[in-house]
Write an enzyme that holds these catalytic residues in place. Structure first.
Site, PDB file in Angstrom:
ATOM      1  N   GLU A 281      23.654 -23.545  30.374  1.00  0.00           N
ATOM      2  CA  GLU A 281      23.909 -24.711  29.520  1.00  0.00           C
ATOM      3  C   GLU A 281      24.420 -24.144  28.215  1.00  0.00           C
ATOM      4  O   GLU A 281      23.642 -23.579  27.445  1.00  0.00           O
ATOM      5  CB  GLU A 281      22.605 -25.475  29.272  1.00  0.00           C
ATOM      6  CG  GLU A 281      21.941 -26.022  30.514  1.00  0.00           C
ATOM      7  CD  GLU A 281      22.705 -27.170  31.106  1.00  0.00           C
ATOM      8  OE1 GLU A 281      23.381 -27.886  30.355  1.00  0.00           O
ATOM      9  OE2 GLU A 281      22.652 -27.339  32.339  1.00  0.00           O
ATOM     10  N   CYS A 320      23.653 -29.093  20.963  1.00  0.00           N
ATOM     11  CA  CYS A 320      24.769 -28.717  21.839  1.00  0.00           C
ATOM     12  C   CYS A 320      25.593 -29.932  22.228  1.00  0.00           C
ATOM     13  O   CYS A 320      26.751 -29.814  22.604  1.00  0.00           O
ATOM     14  CB  CYS A 320      24.213 -28.053  23.084  1.00  0.00           C
ATOM     15  SG  CYS A 320      22.933 -29.045  23.862  1.00  0.00           S
TER      16      CYS A 320
HETATM   17  P1  NAP Z   1      22.467 -17.415  21.701  1.00  0.00           P
HETATM   18  O1  NAP Z   1      22.668 -16.531  20.530  1.00  0.00           O
HETATM   19  O2  NAP Z   1      23.417 -17.321  22.817  1.00  0.00           O
HETATM   20  O3  NAP Z   1      20.978 -17.115  22.194  1.00  0.00           O
HETATM   21  C1  NAP Z   1      20.422 -17.831  23.263  1.00  0.00           C
HETATM   22  C2  NAP Z   1      19.287 -17.039  23.881  1.00  0.00           C
HETATM   23  O4  NAP Z   1      19.812 -15.872  24.512  1.00  0.00           O
HETATM   24  C3  NAP Z   1      18.254 -16.542  22.876  1.00  0.00           C
HETATM   25  O5  NAP Z   1      16.978 -16.656  23.471  1.00  0.00           O
HETATM   26  C4  NAP Z   1      18.631 -15.084  22.697  1.00  0.00           C
HETATM   27  O6  NAP Z   1      17.545 -14.288  22.317  1.00  0.00           O
HETATM   28  C5  NAP Z   1      19.056 -14.742  24.102  1.00  0.00           C
HETATM   29  N1  NAP Z   1      19.886 -13.556  24.213  1.00  0.00           N
HETATM   30  C6  NAP Z   1      20.897 -13.162  23.418  1.00  0.00           C
HETATM   31  N2  NAP Z   1      21.443 -12.027  23.896  1.00  0.00           N
HETATM   32  C7  NAP Z   1      20.745 -11.695  25.031  1.00  0.00           C
HETATM   33  C8  NAP Z   1      20.819 -10.627  25.965  1.00  0.00           C
HETATM   34  N3  NAP Z   1      21.741  -9.677  25.861  1.00  0.00           N
HETATM   35  N4  NAP Z   1      19.932 -10.606  26.989  1.00  0.00           N
HETATM   36  C9  NAP Z   1      18.995 -11.574  27.125  1.00  0.00           C
HETATM   37  N5  NAP Z   1      18.882 -12.618  26.260  1.00  0.00           N
HETATM   38  C10 NAP Z   1      19.754 -12.675  25.219  1.00  0.00           C
HETATM   39  O7  NAP Z   1      22.442 -18.938  21.267  1.00  0.00           O
HETATM   40  P2  NAP Z   1      21.643 -19.614  20.052  1.00  0.00           P
HETATM   41  O8  NAP Z   1      22.296 -19.143  18.781  1.00  0.00           O
HETATM   42  O9  NAP Z   1      20.174 -19.447  20.212  1.00  0.00           O
HETATM   43  O10 NAP Z   1      21.935 -21.151  20.296  1.00  0.00           O
HETATM   44  C11 NAP Z   1      23.082 -21.804  19.796  1.00  0.00           C
HETATM   45  C12 NAP Z   1      24.101 -22.046  20.870  1.00  0.00           C
HETATM   46  O11 NAP Z   1      23.486 -22.607  22.016  1.00  0.00           O
HETATM   47  C13 NAP Z   1      25.161 -23.044  20.454  1.00  0.00           C
HETATM   48  O12 NAP Z   1      26.418 -22.520  20.787  1.00  0.00           O
HETATM   49  C14 NAP Z   1      24.858 -24.288  21.276  1.00  0.00           C
HETATM   50  O13 NAP Z   1      25.996 -25.073  21.587  1.00  0.00           O
HETATM   51  C15 NAP Z   1      24.212 -23.729  22.490  1.00  0.00           C
HETATM   52  N6  NAP Z   1      23.248 -24.674  23.070  1.00  0.00           N
HETATM   53  C16 NAP Z   1      23.514 -25.263  24.274  1.00  0.00           C
HETATM   54  C17 NAP Z   1      22.606 -26.151  24.814  1.00  0.00           C
HETATM   55  C18 NAP Z   1      22.849 -26.844  26.125  1.00  0.00           C
HETATM   56  O14 NAP Z   1      21.928 -27.485  26.638  1.00  0.00           O
HETATM   57  N7  NAP Z   1      24.015 -26.764  26.700  1.00  0.00           N
HETATM   58  C19 NAP Z   1      21.432 -26.439  24.142  1.00  0.00           C
HETATM   59  C20 NAP Z   1      21.196 -25.830  22.937  1.00  0.00           C
HETATM   60  C21 NAP Z   1      22.119 -24.941  22.401  1.00  0.00           C
HETATM   61  P3  NAP Z   1      17.340 -13.822  20.796  1.00  0.00           P
HETATM   62  O15 NAP Z   1      17.229 -15.056  19.986  1.00  0.00           O
HETATM   63  O16 NAP Z   1      16.066 -13.056  20.852  1.00  0.00           O
HETATM   64  O17 NAP Z   1      18.535 -13.002  20.458  1.00  0.00           O
END
Ligand code: NAP
Length: 542
Positions: A281, A320
């Site tokens: 997602e 999102c």
């Molecule tokens: P993110 O930076 O991609 O992080 C998401 C998750 O992935 C976090 O738990 C992060 O952990 C983890 N992560 C990052 N690198 C990783 C790796 N190499 N291995 C394993 N896990 C890893 O996203 P965010 O900044 O938290 O959220 C914002 C984004 O999410 C926006 O672009 C938004 O559009 C999207 N979003 C989508 C939805 C949906 O339902 N479609 C819902 C909410 C948000 P750490 O925090 O520990 O780095």
């Protein structure tokens, strides 16, 4: 010297000394592994209050035994959950939701540190608990008191009727690894946990570091409730380390976050070689379309402006599903800007602990810097028609220590260029994109390359039909908003447990929720073949 208290986690108080800015080191959040709480020995990363900049907690998973985590889920959690019938699992979910509901006031207090207003927190906390209740009740109403689900009717195969087929679902033998985004620390966990419990599959929760303290508080209560059997849920606070390397074909990775991180995880050998299920997602450039019939003075015009303003303000635009592209007939652009101005002028940005505040902070200063950068990139083909992305005067807060930002509306001056269709400014930002012909609308909507949700606001059935038929293949959900449904509408940005959440292409290509559809994502469909008597006996006894 003035003391102010920040309640971190149930039963614990950390005192911050304001004025001098000297303070105690915040608590290290614990992970829950194989029935025990694990606290990393290093300093970890300090996460701070989004509105004040004060430290809230430390996060680290250094030294955590990821193999033990996965084995515990497979050897203890899975068998324990599969030992319960669907009805018993649904009852356990009800107990869990009831337990959390009684403790939610503490989560609401903690949520203020994420920058969310009390109203924002309702969607996350009450929304997450409500979703758990919904899955419990759907399970009790729609699932059998057994261990096996049938899918469709008996399929006659042999001409004489002695050989038939029946599709059935059974629980996966692996584990669900949730990797969640920062913006829904409670809902994001519970909306995945509830269907996994119903499916009989154990879960490992990995929250985003930035807001992990709120997930941790709820997780402590999930464990303390005793509602779920040991091993049904475990918790990793901090980096995932080599966790994915222990996953394989019986496991599910349920990811929510940015498209960039999704691409990295999707490339892991657990997915590419072992065929672990991967559901993403991700972000999307959701659009909302104003119909040409919905001119100033119609109920639909007011609904449109209200919906866009609400989307920008809610969680400071960090959803999102937020409307990033507002597609408006050329002739109505000025009216829409005027309508938005009237609403956004009333927004009070500031510390969410102040009751007059209607829009809180972004989750971090880094997030604000990223949003400002994205606005700069969008401005290559747009002009800012409302708000100043670089300046804000927050109530009861320091504009430099807190991650505040004013609402910003851009007007696209060249919709042929890609910027407004591709750049996600994950904050209180939306872009108005004028369209000349109604025939252009579907193509403009599709330029998001796949979105979680779109909306069309119109009372003209022909326009609505044309838009839905062209836009539906590019969207996971479409809201048709008009005067007849507005009173009960749950809004453009709110996913509902009854309806699917997810979208094609850029939105990740995944699907969650949607009632019992969500449960089946964690089960294996098998075509059983045999005699009618054998098939009937198998189904009856399972
Ligand atoms: P993110 O930076 O991609 O992080 C998401 C998750 O992935 C976090 O738990 C992060 O952990 C983890 N992560 C990052 N690198 C990783 C790796 N190499 N291995 C394993 N896990 C890893 O996203 P965010 O900044 O938290 O959220 C914002 C984004 O999410 C926006 O672009 C938004 O559009 C999207 N979003 C989508 C939805 C949906 O339902 N479609 C819902 C909410 C948000 P750490 O925090 O520990 O780095």
């Amino acid at each position: 010297m003035k003391l102010r208290e920040n309640r971190l986690i149930e039963g614990e108080l950390t005192w911050f000394v304001t004025g001098t800015r000297s303070r105690l080191m915040p608590e290290m959040l614990a992970s829950y592994v194989a029935g025990e709480w694990y606290t990393a020995p290093d300093e970890g990363a300090t996460v701070v209050d989004a509105a004040t900049g004060d430290p809230v907690a430390r996060v680290s998973s250094t030294g955590l035994d990821t193999r033990k985590l996965v084995e515990h889920a497979r050897r203890v959690g899975g068998p324990a959950l599969r030992g319960l019938t669907f009805q018993e699992r649904a009852a356990a979910l009800k107990d869990l939701a009831t337990y959390l509901d009684a403790r939610k006031a503490a989560y609401h207090e903690l949520s203020l540190a994420t920058g969310a207003t009390r109203r924002d927190a309702t969607g996350d906390i009450d929304g997450g608990i409500g979703t758990t209740f919904v899955f419990s009740s759907r399970g009790r109403r729609e699932l059998p008191d057994g261990y096996l689900l049938t899918d469709g009717d008996l399929e006659p195969v042999g001409k004489a009727g002695t050989f038939v087929g029946q599709h059935v679902y059974t629980s996966l033998r692996g584990v669900v690894l949730q990797v969640n985004a920062f913006n829904f620390p409670v809902w994001g966990m519970l909306e995945k946990l509830a269907p996994a419990v119903l499916a009989g599959v154990p879960t490992i929760v990995k929250p985003a570091t930035q807001t992990a303290y709120l997930t941790a508080a709820v997780m402590r209560d999930v464990i303390a409730s005793g509602a779920l059997p040991e091993g049904a849920v475990q918790f990793v606070c901090g980096g995932a380390g080599d966790l994915l390397d222990h996953l394989g074909g019986e496991d599910v990775i349920a990811f929510t976050g940015s498209a960039g991180t999704a691409a990295v995880l999707r490339g892991n050998a657990a997915v590419t070689r072992q065929a672990a299920r991967f559901n993403a997602e991700t972000d999307s450039l959701n659009c909302s379309i104003l119909g040409p019939d919905a001119v100033t003075g119609t109920p639909e015009f007011d609904l449109y402006v209200k919906e866009i303003a609400r989307e920008i303000i809610t969680k400071a635009g960090q959803r999102c599903t937020c409307i990033r592209r507002a597609l408006v007939p050329e002739s109505m652009v000025d009216d829409v800007i005027a309508g938005l101005r009237a609403r956004l002028d009333k927004v009070v940005v500031g510390n969410p602990r102040n009751d007059t505040v209607t829009m809180g902070a972004l989750v971090s200063l880094q997030q604000r810097a990223e949003v400002r950068e994205a606005v700069g990139a969008l401005a290559r083909t747009s002009e800012v028609v409302y708000g100043n992305p670089m300046s804000v005067d927050p109530v009861d807060a320091d504009a430099e220590r807190g991650a505040f930002m004013a609402p910003v509306v851009l007007l696209c001056t060249d919709s042929e260029r890609s910027e407004s269709h591709e750049i996600e400014a994950f904050g209180p930002v939306t872009t108005l994109i004028p369209y000349a012909q109604t025939d252009d609308v579907g193509a403009l909507a599709a330029r998001g390359n796949g979105s979680l949700v779109g909306s069309v606001v119109s009372y003209d059935p022909d326009f609505v039909r044309a838009v839905v038929m062209t836009a539906a293949p590019h969207h996971g959900r479409l809201l048709v908003l008009d005067r007849d449904c507005a009173g009960e509408s749950t809004g453009h940005g709110t996913p509902m447990p009854q309806l699917v959440h997810g979208g094609p292409g850029r939105a990740g290509g995944g699907e969650e929720l949607g009632g019992l559809r969500a449960v089946k994502h964690f089960m294996q469909r098998t075509a059983l073949q045999g005699s009618p008597a054998v098939i009937a006996a198998l189904i009856d006894r399972s």
